[in-house]
Structures are given as C-alpha cells and as structure tokens.
Design a protein around this motif. Structure first.
Motif, short mmCIF file in Angstrom:
data_model
loop_
_atom_site.label_atom_id
_atom_site.label_comp_id
_atom_site.label_asym_id
_atom_site.label_seq_id
_atom_site.Cartn_x
_atom_site.Cartn_y
_atom_site.Cartn_z
N GLN A 200 0.83 -1.21 0.00
CA GLN A 200 0.00 0.00 0.00
C GLN A 200 0.87 1.26 0.00
O GLN A 200 0.57 2.23 -0.68
N LYS B 298 0.97 4.04 -2.88
CA LYS B 298 0.67 5.44 -2.57
C LYS B 298 1.83 6.34 -3.02
O LYS B 298 1.61 7.45 -3.52
N PRO C 246 -6.48 1.39 -3.95
CA PRO C 246 -7.46 2.29 -4.55
C PRO C 246 -7.30 2.35 -6.07
O PRO C 246 -6.18 2.45 -6.58
N PRO D 245 -8.63 8.21 -3.14
CA PRO D 245 -8.55 8.81 -1.81
C PRO D 245 -7.45 9.87 -1.64
O PRO D 245 -6.96 10.06 -0.53
N PHE D 246 -7.02 10.51 -2.73
CA PHE D 246 -6.16 11.69 -2.53
C PHE D 246 -6.96 12.67 -1.67
O PHE D 246 -8.21 12.63 -1.66
N VAL E 181 6.12 9.68 1.55
CA VAL E 181 5.12 8.69 1.98
C VAL E 181 5.76 7.65 2.91
O VAL E 181 5.17 7.29 3.94
#
Lengths: 482, 335
Positions: B19, B23, B171, B243-244, B289
C-alpha cells in the motif's frame, strides 16, 4: 515599455474586477424588508431575555443616550463589526453565517429598528489569518467615528485569543465565532461574550454519545482522538480525553496536535492500526476528508464524530466518501439545522432568508448568524433602555449575571454568570449524516413541502451526557497558546 | 540507517508495504505531471512558472464545470458530453471530458502566454517570473469564486473504490494516476523527438541561435505554455480523485497549495530535465510517503507534520551536493 505599462494596467484592472466579483456583498446594506414580521419576533428576544430593564424602554425613548464610538447619534445608526473568515479554510461556512447576520439586521432595520435606532454591520475578511484578524480588529476598534460599538462576530479561536486582552482593555465586546473553553473564563475573556457550549463540553457529549452507540452495537469501546494544533483542536481533544477517563474508555490513539502540513500519512497509519472503534476529531473539513477517507479506504471501521465545524456538508457531501460519511459519521453541533420543524426561531430564519437572499442555497449555519444577531440585538435593546450606548456599557451588560438571551429554540437559552462552572453551557446537538436526503436547493426554490436538506438530521437536541452534566469546571480546559 | 530498515521490516506487514509503495507511486505520479508542466515551460522560456498552482486548479475547475455543471467554462452553452443530472459519467465519457478540460487549460495557457509572456520577451527573466506570480494572484479569485465556496465534484466514475490484492487495499485512483503519468511522461519524451520538440530544445539551448535557424520562438513559447498548463491541470485533476486528500472534488483548501509541494521535485530533478521531473517526482513522493508511514511511531520526537518536511530536506541535500539537480544542465560561467 508602453506595452508593459498597458499590460500591467490590464492585469491590475482584471485583479480588481475579480476581487470585486468575489466580495460583492454590501456590508452595510440598509433594510427594505419591512414586509417581513421576523424582526418583530426576534425583537421580542430582547424583552424575554432582558433582566427587567426592558420595562424602561419607553422612558428612554426621547431621553439623551450616552455614546462614544461606533454610534452615529444624529442619524441613530449603530455600527457593529464582523471580522470573518471569508476566504480562508472556513470560508464556505462563514460566508453564510455573515449573510444570515446581515439579513438579521436588514429585517431589524426594515421594521424600524428599536426606538428609531438601526444597525449597520461593517464586514472585514480575516482569511483566518491571525495577523490580518488583528489588523481588522484594530480597524473596527479604533476610537473614532470609523470604529464600531461592538464586534458581533470574530471568526476563529486563534484570532479571538489574540485580541481578547486588547478587547478587554478597549472595552470592545466581541462575540466569537469560536467555541473555545477559554471564553467563559471572566479572567481571560472579560470582553468575549461566548455563545453556546464549548469545544471541550461538546467533545464530552460527543464521546459519550459515541460510547453509547458503540456499546449498543456490541463493539468494544476504543477511542482515537485527533486534533489540530491550537485552541480549537486541543480543546476538543481535552474534552474527549476527559470523557474517556470518566467513562473508562481506553484511548488507543491520541493524535492531538499531530495534524500539521499536507501529508497525514503518519496519522492515518497509526489510526488504522490502533483498533479504534470510535474516533473524535477536531479538524478542518479538508483535514477530516483526507483522514477519514484514507482511513476508511484502508479498512478502518469505526464510528466518528467531531467538533463543529470538522464536518462541512458543502465539502463532504459532494466528495466520493459521502456514503461512508453517512454510514460512520455523526455530526456534533450546537443548534438547529436548516428547516428543523417546530422551532419558532427557525421559522423566522426561513422567512427572512428566503425573502432577502433567494440567490443563496439553504444552509445550516444561517442559524449561527441569526443567533449572533439575537445576542447583539438583545444587548443593544438593553443598552438603549439604559440610555447608554457606550462600549463600556455593552461590556457591563454582558457581565450582568441577570442578563440572558432567548434563542427561540434554535439553541439552548443562555446567561453569563461570572462563575466559570455556572457559565458553561452543557448541551449540544447530534446530527445523523444522510447523503440520500442531501438536497441543496436555492432559497428561491424553497417551499414548506420541499424545504431542501443539507443531509444532516438532528437525532439529539440539547443533549447533555452524564460526564458533561456532572463535571465541575474550575476553569477552561486549555490554556491559550497565544 | 540499518536500524531504520530493521525497524521498517518489523513494523510493516507485506500489505502495508504494498500500500505504501502504491501510494508513493500515485503521489509521485501527481508530482511528475505538475513537474513536467514546470519543466516544459522552463525549458522553452527559462521562466519558473509561479502561476502553476492557480493554472492547475483552474484546469480542474474546468473539469468540474464540464462534468458536474454540464456546462462549458466562460461560455453560455451546455456540455453535450456531460452525464445526465444525478448520474455519473461512464469511464469513456469521463476521460473524453478530461481531454476537453485539458484542451481548455491549454487554451488558457496560450492566452496567458500571448497576453502576458510574449510582450516580455527580451526583458529580464526575473521580471517574467514576477509576472507569473501576478498571474497566479489574478487567477486565484476566479478559482475561489468558481468553487462557490464549496467542494465541487469531479465525477470520477470509480469514486473511492478499491481492489483487494491479498491483504492490501489498492485504490483504483492510484492505479489510474500511475497509468496517466506514464502515458503523459512517455508522450512528453516522444514530443521532444518530434520536429517541434527539437525546436523547443534548440530554443532552450540558445534562443538567438534558434531564431537564426528560422525557428519561430514565439510559437515554441506558446506551445510550451499550452502543454505546461495542460499537464499541471492534469496533475490537479488526478489529485482530486479519492482517496487523494480532496476526496473526489476540487478543494479550496487543498488544491491551491499543490504546486508548491512540487518545487522540491523540480529542484531535485533539475529545472530543465524531463527525466529529472519523472525521477524527482517519484523519489520525493517515496521519501515523503515512506517517512510518513514508517517513522510515525516517532511522531512525538520528530514533530507533527515531519513527513511534509522530508521533501525539503531531500531538496536541501541535493542543492548542497548537486546544485543543478540530478539531471539539470550545469550552467558554466567564465569568472
């Protein structure tokens, strides 16, 4: 060189045009809404909330009234100030709050004011920046004919904290658009006239309500707290922690003050892995959208609520997480949302707003602007009855323990005893979020059969949890960071 | 360093790592798109475009006007390709509208170049940079007014939905972001192999020599501004997808600051390097991130919001060791 000059002039003109378009509300509009009887009703609030002075109103009708700043005695005009966030993070809400207060005064003026006195609001934009907010305060508080009698709205805890001491020195009474627990403290905010409950008490109620919800669904209560730095966030977080302690709820994640900058990966990561079943937030709408959206996407299943205005239907209902907000989020508030039936004050708001601002959409926060208007009108009526429209007298009236305001069901009626524990309002409202009912219509399209909806449905009115009810406050929940 | 990696291995499960990587790539893709916009304009005109923030948001606003309002920006006509009221566009229709929004953004870039930049040719570069700052300030009120003080839907057909890859939640928007950035990056690299792209490189290398060779410098400027604005707009549109943080909308609170976050990317990669924008975007996003994900347990020590600072630390380090960035062209001056 000539072309450059032409270009610069053109750019300047475009900027001015754009700025003009962005602020086309007349901040000192006169009232021509005499057709509405709303002002008569709202005017009554002064009578009902008055400490008995209203009985003298007739006596002072022709008597000379003492004035100093912000009052044009010759033309019987009272100037009040609004130091609002019209272009910053809370602009979407504040613009509507300001519009409602302006309409309140238009209706008041349209009905002849009080004993011939009318009120003109002077609106300045702080962009929620403390330095600009302080400059605006200085403009409004100046001791000249350009000053105002009192500030009927000052957006934000940081700006209110920054000006509180000076306002006390200047005798400028300020109604904050902030619910920090600092304001009921006479030692700190002697010129700050807080309205409704505090973020701290609101969090106590909200956490207790979530606790009951979680228990009713057979889940193990485990609380996560997330708050932005500063008075607003810390106050809510402290209230949530106090409620957790009183109710024996384990706090599995405390992100108080952790929200800073644009990247919230750390918070989301810790929150998702915390095992929280209930989350209390005190954030901006944008921060909530990011943290809530990503946490839900990553599999967190918990019930959420948070200090108002963490949730903003204008931001969250159009988002791709509207369905998740409907399922997991409960909005905490202080007052009645748009078109709540059976509330006399709401009928006043609807009648006035539909007539005066048909181009606006329906809004829950018209109530806030209206409540500010009711408070200020009650103060002004009392001052006129006393024959003293000076700044110092406005502060004195607000400190009179017998002074109270009837909000006509829009929110819990309020008085301002000088003892902190007595002064704190203990009740708040809880709304359900329901995107299927979200129907944001222009006021022009309003009908009693189709009033529109912001998708927020009250499920608890004037809710007081056991923690908030029994808590003995010896002062604010936080200290000012300013 | 070893301890940090050991810690990382202990803290992160495989799913978390997947994840986090995704991201990083997704955020990196947004950074790449906006950085490419900066780089193309800088390559052609030597001007750092400080208006990128407002222009990118304007592009995203065009998209919401097209798809949510069913209209056309600044024109009194409806958009025949808009979905029916209350309905979401199909994926194909959505991307057709994205292309229209990008065309409109490119048009805005052309207009700005013609009105504000072209007359400044030959003037000091600093003055041109300040002009772009003025453009940013002039366009911002349009953006804020157009949002009508509220979040505006981008109408992304897949919304906030995700796939599950084992235990990892992926996502759909993240995958879409990577694909879009890959296509855009490849497109820009290919563009520089075309006649026009070579002309742009020639102008970047030596404007006067390029003119002497018959290259229409004004035309190159115009194309650079159109492309740069469209790419920045594409970055803002992608960043609007859930989901930004804007969660499927254009946000008054979040979008205006997006371009500022890309500054470390172009400094790291080099202001005039397409490859630098791509590598820089991915490196900066990964650092940001991963730091946010794996150092979060030291939040109290590092301070809240520390991950936001990470890109600037990387940028600072790069400036110290390689002032022209990873792929930037060193400027050699005789002293």
């Amino acid at each position: 060189m000539r072309r450059l000059k032409v270009f610069v002039a053109l750019l300047l003109a475009l900027s001015m045009l754009a700025a003009a378009c962005g602020d086309d509300e007349d901040s000192s509009s006169g009232g021509d809404d005499g057709g509405s009887d709303t002002s008569d009703d709202s005017g009554d609030s002064g009578d009902s909330g008055d400490s008995g002075d209203s009985g003298d109103s007739g006596d002072s009708g022709g008597a000379e009234i003492a004035t100093d700043f912000g009052v044009d005695a010759e033309n019987k005009i009272i100037y009040v100030g609004i130091n609002g966030d019209l272009t910053g993070p809370f602009a979407s809400l504040v613009a509507e709050i300001v519009a409602a207060q302006e309409v309140y005064w238009e209706v008041f003026n349209g009905n002849g004011g009080y004993q011939g006195w009318t009120v003109e609001p002077v609106v300045l934009d702080s962009s929620y920046q403390t330095d600009i907010g302080i400059q605006n305060y200085e403009t409004l508080a100046q001791e000249s004919e350009d000053g105002v009698l009192m500030i009927t709205e000052n957006t934000g805890s940081p700006i209110t904290a920054a000006i509180a001491e000076q306002a006390a020195e200047d005798n400028v009474l300020v109604i904050p658009l902030s619910w920090a627990s600092l304001w009921p403290d006479p030692a700190f905010g002697s010129a700050i006239l807080e309205k409704q409950t505090t973020y701290c008490v609101e969090a106590m109620n909200g956490v207790e309500w979530l606790y009951e919800k979680v228990q009713s669904e057979g889940l193990d209560p485990a609380l996560a707290i997330i708050g932005r730095p500063g008075e607003y966030g810390e106050d809510g977080s402290v209230g949530a922690a106090l409620a957790a302690e009183a109710l024996g709820i384990p706090v599995v994640y405390d992100g108080t003050g952790a929200v800073a900058g644009d990247d919230r990966t750390a918070i989301i990561s810790e929150l998702v892995s915390s095992g929280a079943t209930m989350v209390w937030v005190t954030l901006t709408p944008g921060e909530l959208l990011d943290i809530f959206g990503n946490s839900v996407t990553q599999g967190l299943r918990a019930y959420w609520s948070g200090s108002s205005p963490s949730f903003n239907y204008l931001v969250h209902m159009p988002s791709d997480f509207a369905a998740e907000f409907s399922e997991y989020y409960f909005q905490s508030q202080y007052q009645a949302p748009w078109a709540t039936p059976g509330i006399p004050g709401m009928e006043d708001i609807i009648a006035a707003m539909v007539e005066a601002r048909p181009e606006l959409n329906i809004s829950d926060v018209f109530t806030t602007g209206w409540i500010e208007g009711i408070m200020a009108e009650t103060l002004i009526r009392t001052a006129i009855d006393q024959g003293d429209l000076t700044r110092a007298n406005m502060v004195a009236i607000s400190q009179d323990p017998s002074f109270s305001v009837d909000f006509k069901g829009l929110s819990a009626d309020q008085s301002w005893p000088q003892d902190y524990n007595e002064a704190v309002v203990r009740s708040s409202w809880i709304y359900d979020v329901d995107v299927s009912k979200f129907n944001l219509i222009p006021l022009a399209d309003y009908t009693p059969e189709n009033p529109g909806s912001t998708g927020l449905i009250p499920i608890e009115q004037d809710y007081i949890g056991s923690v908030a009810e029994n808590f003995v406050f010896d002062g604010p929940c936080i200290e000012t960071s300013g | 360093m070893i301890n940090a990696f050991l810690q990382l291995a202990q803290v992160g499960t495989g799913a978390t790592l997947v994840q986090t990587l995704l991201k990083s790539f997704a955020l990196g893709s947004v950074y790449v798109l906006i950085a490419l916009g900066f780089v193309i304009i800088f390559k052609a005109t030597q001007v750092l475009n400080f208006a990128a923030g407002a222009l990118s948001m304007a592009g995203a606003m065009f998209m919401t006007i097209l798809i949510s309002d069913g209209g056309l920006p600044l024109l009194p006509f409806g958009n025949p390709l808009a979905p029916a009221e209350g309905e979401t566009a199909s994926v194909v229709l959505f991307f057709v509208n994205v292309l229209i929004a990008l065309a409109l953004a490119a048009l805005l870039g052309l207009v700005i170049e013609r009105l504000a930049i072209r007359p400044m040719v030959g003037q000091p570069l600093f003055a041109m940079a300040v002009i772009t700052l003025g453009i940013e300030i002039a366009i911002r009120p349009f953006n804020l007014d157009a949002t009508a003080l509220e979040g505006r839907r981008l109408g992304v057909p897949w919304g906030a939905s995700s796939w599950n890859w084992g235990d990892a939640v992926v996502p759909k928007s993240y995958i879409v972001a990577v694909i879009i950035a890959a296509i855009a990056g490849a497109g820009v690299l290919l563009f520089f192999r075309t006649k026009l792209g070579v002309a742009m490189r020639a102008v970047a290398f030596d404007q006067e020599a390029a003119m002497a060779q018959g290259i229409n410098v004004g035309r190159v400027f115009a194309i650079a501004w159109a492309m740069g604005t469209a790419l920045a707009a594409l970055g803002a549109i992608v960043y609007g997808m859930a989901p930004f943080p804007p969660g499927g909308s254009v946000s008054q609170e979040i979008h205006p600051l997006l371009a500022l976050r890309v500054l470390p990317v172009i400094v790291l990669g080099g202001l005039d390097s397409v490859a630098g924008a791509i590598y820089g975007g991915l490196i900066i996003a990964t650092a940001e991130v991963f730091a946010g994900q794996y150092l979060s347990q030291w939040n109290s020590t590092l301070g809240s919001g520390y991950s936001t600072i990470v890109p600037y630390l990387v940028m600072l380090f790069m400036l110290l060791v390689k002032p022209y960035g990873l792929f930037g062209t060193p400027e050699i001056r005789r002293v």
